[in-house]
Design a protein around this motif. Structure first.
Motif, PDB file in Angstrom:
ATOM      1  N   CYS A  21       3.521  38.336 -42.863  1.00  0.00           N
ATOM      2  CA  CYS A  21       4.884  38.864 -42.907  1.00  0.00           C
ATOM      3  C   CYS A  21       5.003  40.039 -41.946  1.00  0.00           C
ATOM      4  CB  CYS A  21       5.233  39.337 -44.311  1.00  0.00           C
ATOM      5  SG  CYS A  21       4.887  38.133 -45.616  1.00  0.00           S
ATOM      6  N   SER A  22       6.028  40.012 -41.116  1.00  0.00           N
ATOM      7  CA  SER A  22       6.272  41.123 -40.196  1.00  0.00           C
ATOM      8  C   SER A  22       7.571  41.848 -40.518  1.00  0.00           C
ATOM      9  CB  SER A  22       6.341  40.606 -38.755  1.00  0.00           C
ATOM     10  OG  SER A  22       7.490  39.793 -38.578  1.00  0.00           O
ATOM     11  N   GLY A  23       8.406  41.217 -41.366  1.00  0.00           N
ATOM     12  CA  GLY A  23       9.741  41.746 -41.604  1.00  0.00           C
ATOM     13  C   GLY A  23      10.741  41.147 -40.645  1.00  0.00           C
ATOM     14  N   GLY A  24      10.273  40.250 -39.759  1.00  0.00           N
ATOM     15  CA  GLY A  24      11.150  39.597 -38.802  1.00  0.00           C
ATOM     16  C   GLY A  24      11.742  38.311 -39.351  1.00  0.00           C
ATOM     17  N   LYS A  25      12.642  37.734 -38.594  1.00  0.00           N
ATOM     18  CA  LYS A  25      13.383  36.556 -39.047  1.00  0.00           C
ATOM     19  C   LYS A  25      12.483  35.350 -39.288  1.00  0.00           C
ATOM     20  CE  LYS A  25      14.583  35.013 -34.339  1.00  0.00           C
ATOM     21  NZ  LYS A  25      13.470  35.771 -33.737  1.00  0.00           N
ATOM     22  N   ASP A  26      11.488  35.137 -38.407  1.00  0.00           N
ATOM     23  CA  ASP A  26      10.655  33.942 -38.517  1.00  0.00           C
ATOM     24  C   ASP A  26       9.666  34.030 -39.680  1.00  0.00           C
ATOM     25  OD1 ASP A  26      11.917  32.814 -36.303  1.00  0.00           O
ATOM     26  OD2 ASP A  26      10.547  33.797 -34.904  1.00  0.00           O
TER      27      ASP A  26
ATOM     28  N   SER B  88       9.527  31.781 -43.106  1.00  0.00           N
ATOM     29  CA  SER B  88       8.286  31.175 -43.598  1.00  0.00           C
ATOM     30  C   SER B  88       8.071  31.494 -45.073  1.00  0.00           C
ATOM     31  CB  SER B  88       7.098  31.671 -42.770  1.00  0.00           C
ATOM     32  OG  SER B  88       7.209  31.266 -41.419  1.00  0.00           O
ATOM     33  N   ILE B  89       8.377  32.727 -45.454  1.00  0.00           N
ATOM     34  CA  ILE B  89       8.287  33.101 -46.872  1.00  0.00           C
ATOM     35  C   ILE B  89       9.205  32.211 -47.700  1.00  0.00           C
ATOM     36  CG2 ILE B  89       8.815  34.902 -48.567  1.00  0.00           C
ATOM     37  CD1 ILE B  89       8.056  36.974 -46.468  1.00  0.00           C
ATOM     38  N   LEU B  90      10.444  32.081 -47.237  1.00  0.00           N
ATOM     39  CA  LEU B  90      11.428  31.287 -47.971  1.00  0.00           C
ATOM     40  C   LEU B  90      11.036  29.822 -48.023  1.00  0.00           C
ATOM     41  CD1 LEU B  90      14.664  32.969 -46.570  1.00  0.00           C
ATOM     42  CD2 LEU B  90      13.574  33.357 -48.787  1.00  0.00           C
ATOM     43  N   ARG B  91      10.433  29.329 -46.951  1.00  0.00           N
ATOM     44  CA  ARG B  91       9.974  27.944 -46.947  1.00  0.00           C
ATOM     45  C   ARG B  91       8.870  27.733 -47.969  1.00  0.00           C
ATOM     46  NH1 ARG B  91      11.252  22.908 -47.000  1.00  0.00           N
ATOM     47  NH2 ARG B  91       9.792  21.509 -45.954  1.00  0.00           N
TER      48      ARG B  91
ATOM     49  N   TRP C 241      11.653  24.610 -35.473  1.00  0.00           N
ATOM     50  CA  TRP C 241      12.982  25.112 -35.815  1.00  0.00           C
ATOM     51  C   TRP C 241      13.624  25.851 -34.648  1.00  0.00           C
ATOM     52  CZ3 TRP C 241      13.475  27.338 -41.432  1.00  0.00           C
ATOM     53  CH2 TRP C 241      12.976  26.396 -42.350  1.00  0.00           C
ATOM     54  N   THR C 242      14.956  25.873 -34.675  1.00  0.00           N
ATOM     55  CA  THR C 242      15.729  26.690 -33.745  1.00  0.00           C
ATOM     56  C   THR C 242      16.040  28.029 -34.413  1.00  0.00           C
ATOM     57  OG1 THR C 242      17.859  25.887 -34.561  1.00  0.00           O
ATOM     58  CG2 THR C 242      16.792  24.618 -32.787  1.00  0.00           C
ATOM     59  N   THR C 243      16.523  28.967 -33.609  1.00  0.00           N
ATOM     60  CA  THR C 243      16.921  30.262 -34.171  1.00  0.00           C
ATOM     61  C   THR C 243      18.025  30.088 -35.204  1.00  0.00           C
ATOM     62  OG1 THR C 243      16.358  31.387 -32.103  1.00  0.00           O
ATOM     63  CG2 THR C 243      17.824  32.552 -33.612  1.00  0.00           C
TER      64      THR C 243
ATOM     65  N   MET D  30      18.301  29.397 -42.990  1.00  0.00           N
ATOM     66  CA  MET D  30      17.394  29.512 -44.137  1.00  0.00           C
ATOM     67  C   MET D  30      17.661  30.807 -44.894  1.00  0.00           C
ATOM     68  SD  MET D  30      14.872  28.488 -46.049  1.00  0.00           S
ATOM     69  CE  MET D  30      13.633  27.361 -45.379  1.00  0.00           C
ATOM     70  N   HIS D  31      17.893  31.891 -44.161  1.00  0.00           N
ATOM     71  CA  HIS D  31      18.245  33.161 -44.805  1.00  0.00           C
ATOM     72  C   HIS D  31      19.503  32.995 -45.662  1.00  0.00           C
ATOM     73  CE1 HIS D  31      15.479  34.741 -41.796  1.00  0.00           C
ATOM     74  NE2 HIS D  31      15.595  35.974 -42.274  1.00  0.00           N
ATOM     75  N   ARG D  32      20.527  32.376 -45.062  1.00  0.00           N
ATOM     76  CA  ARG D  32      21.797  32.230 -45.776  1.00  0.00           C
ATOM     77  C   ARG D  32      21.646  31.323 -46.995  1.00  0.00           C
ATOM     78  NH1 ARG D  32      23.496  31.907 -40.348  1.00  0.00           N
ATOM     79  NH2 ARG D  32      23.625  29.629 -40.422  1.00  0.00           N
TER      80      ARG D  32
END
Length: 313
Positions: free
Chosen positions: A12-17, A21-24, A188-190, A196-198
């Motif tokens: 985990c970096s706190g970044g979007k990707d 990955s956490i959510l996945r 995945w794309t951006t 995934m966040h939403r």
């Protein structure tokens, strides 16, 4: 993937990707270990975002902070004993040894040991600040306990040419039996990442709404011009901090001259080895594509949202 003998370690970096990955992992119902390597060069908002993820997702993110004090002591001994045979004058030896002391900031301590900052060609930061500490403190103990380890990495092929051929799953290239690399969002794309966040009602790191394209070190040695402009405009204290670090690392370098950015990063501004000094780089970020000072750009008030990913909509 659901084998109870497998330990899933999600970086985990706190970044979007990494957040995607956490959510996945949670969508797949996997009980994972979430690990954050604290390099000491992240923005405070990233640390706060990690706290937010823990509260929002009811998870624990292990914080790992590398300690370079032992390596630094060996470096001091090397400078004293071997340095004179490698062209170090007595004055150089005294200067380096007297300033080569632990600061408790992993990124800075590593640069003090090296005597220079990382760059695209000398990218030692990821290895020593993230990979080695996580392997030493998490991966190796698990392997020694005869556990199979899947290391989740939020790498996507879309990100760069270097990652365009990244595989979805592979055995470790370190030769460790039972250690595998898993890239759950490699295709995945951006847009899919933020979707995934939403889907999970998880806010992205707020730095993305402030004009940052990457989250991690602030700044990263590979920071783009526009992002550096946003940093110097919104977070001038970051420029001050890096300027202080430059002075410290210079004192621990053989030549006594080094800069945060590579000397060729800043074109036609200043001269010599110091043209890429962080303050010159900050000034350069205010120029247009022709190198002329952009007065209109400099006069702009900080926007409430400067996202380059359309997060303001």
């Amino acid at each position: 993937m659901h084998d109870s003998g497998i330990v899933h370690v999600v970086s985990c970096s706190g970044g979007k990707d990494s957040t995607a990955s956490i959510l996945r992992s949670r969508e797949l119902g996997i009980q994972a270990r979430y690990v954050f390597a604290d390099v000491g060069n992240e923005h405070q908002l990233t640390y706060e975002y990690l706290d937010y993820l823990e509260d929002r997702l009811c998870i624990t993110i292990e914080r790992i902070k590398p300690d370079f004090s032992e390596w630094m002591a060996k470096r001091r001994a090397w400078v004293r004993e071997v340095g004179p045979r490698r062209g170090y004058t007595p004055a150089m030896v005294e200067r380096i040894v007297s300033h080569l002391k632990p600061t408790g900031i992993p990124f800075l301590d590593l640069c003090l040991i090296k005597g220079f900052f990382p760059s695209t060609k000398r990218k030692f930061c990821t290895q020593f600040l993230k990979q080695v500490p996580i392997n030493t403190l998490v991966t190796e103990p698990l392997l020694e306990a005869d556990r199979e380890v899947w290391s989740w990495q939020g790498v996507r092929r879309e990100e760069s040419a270097a990652r365009a051929t990244a595989s979805h799953f592979e055995a470790s290239r370190d030769g460790w039996e039972g250690f595998f690399i898993y890239r759950p969002i490699v295709e995945w794309t951006t847009d899919e990442v933020f979707a995934m966040h939403r889907r999970h009602a998880v806010k992205p790191n707020p730095l993305y709404s402030l004009g940052m394209t990457r989250v991690g070190c602030m700044p990263c040695v590979n920071t783009r011009k526009e992002e550096l402009y946003q940093i110097q405009k919104q977070f001038p204290e970051v420029i001050d901090r890096i300027a202080k670090w430059e002075r410290l690392v210079m004192l621990c370098s053989k030549k006594g001259v080094t800069t945060f950015f590579h000397a060729r990063t800043i074109p036609n501004r200043g001269g010599g080895d110091t043209r890429s000094h962080i303050r010159n780089a900050a000034k350069w970020s205010k120029t247009d594509r022709y190198g002329q000072y952009d007065m209109l750009k400099a006069m702009e008030a900080p926007a409430e949202c400067a996202s380059q990913y359309g997060l303001c909509e």
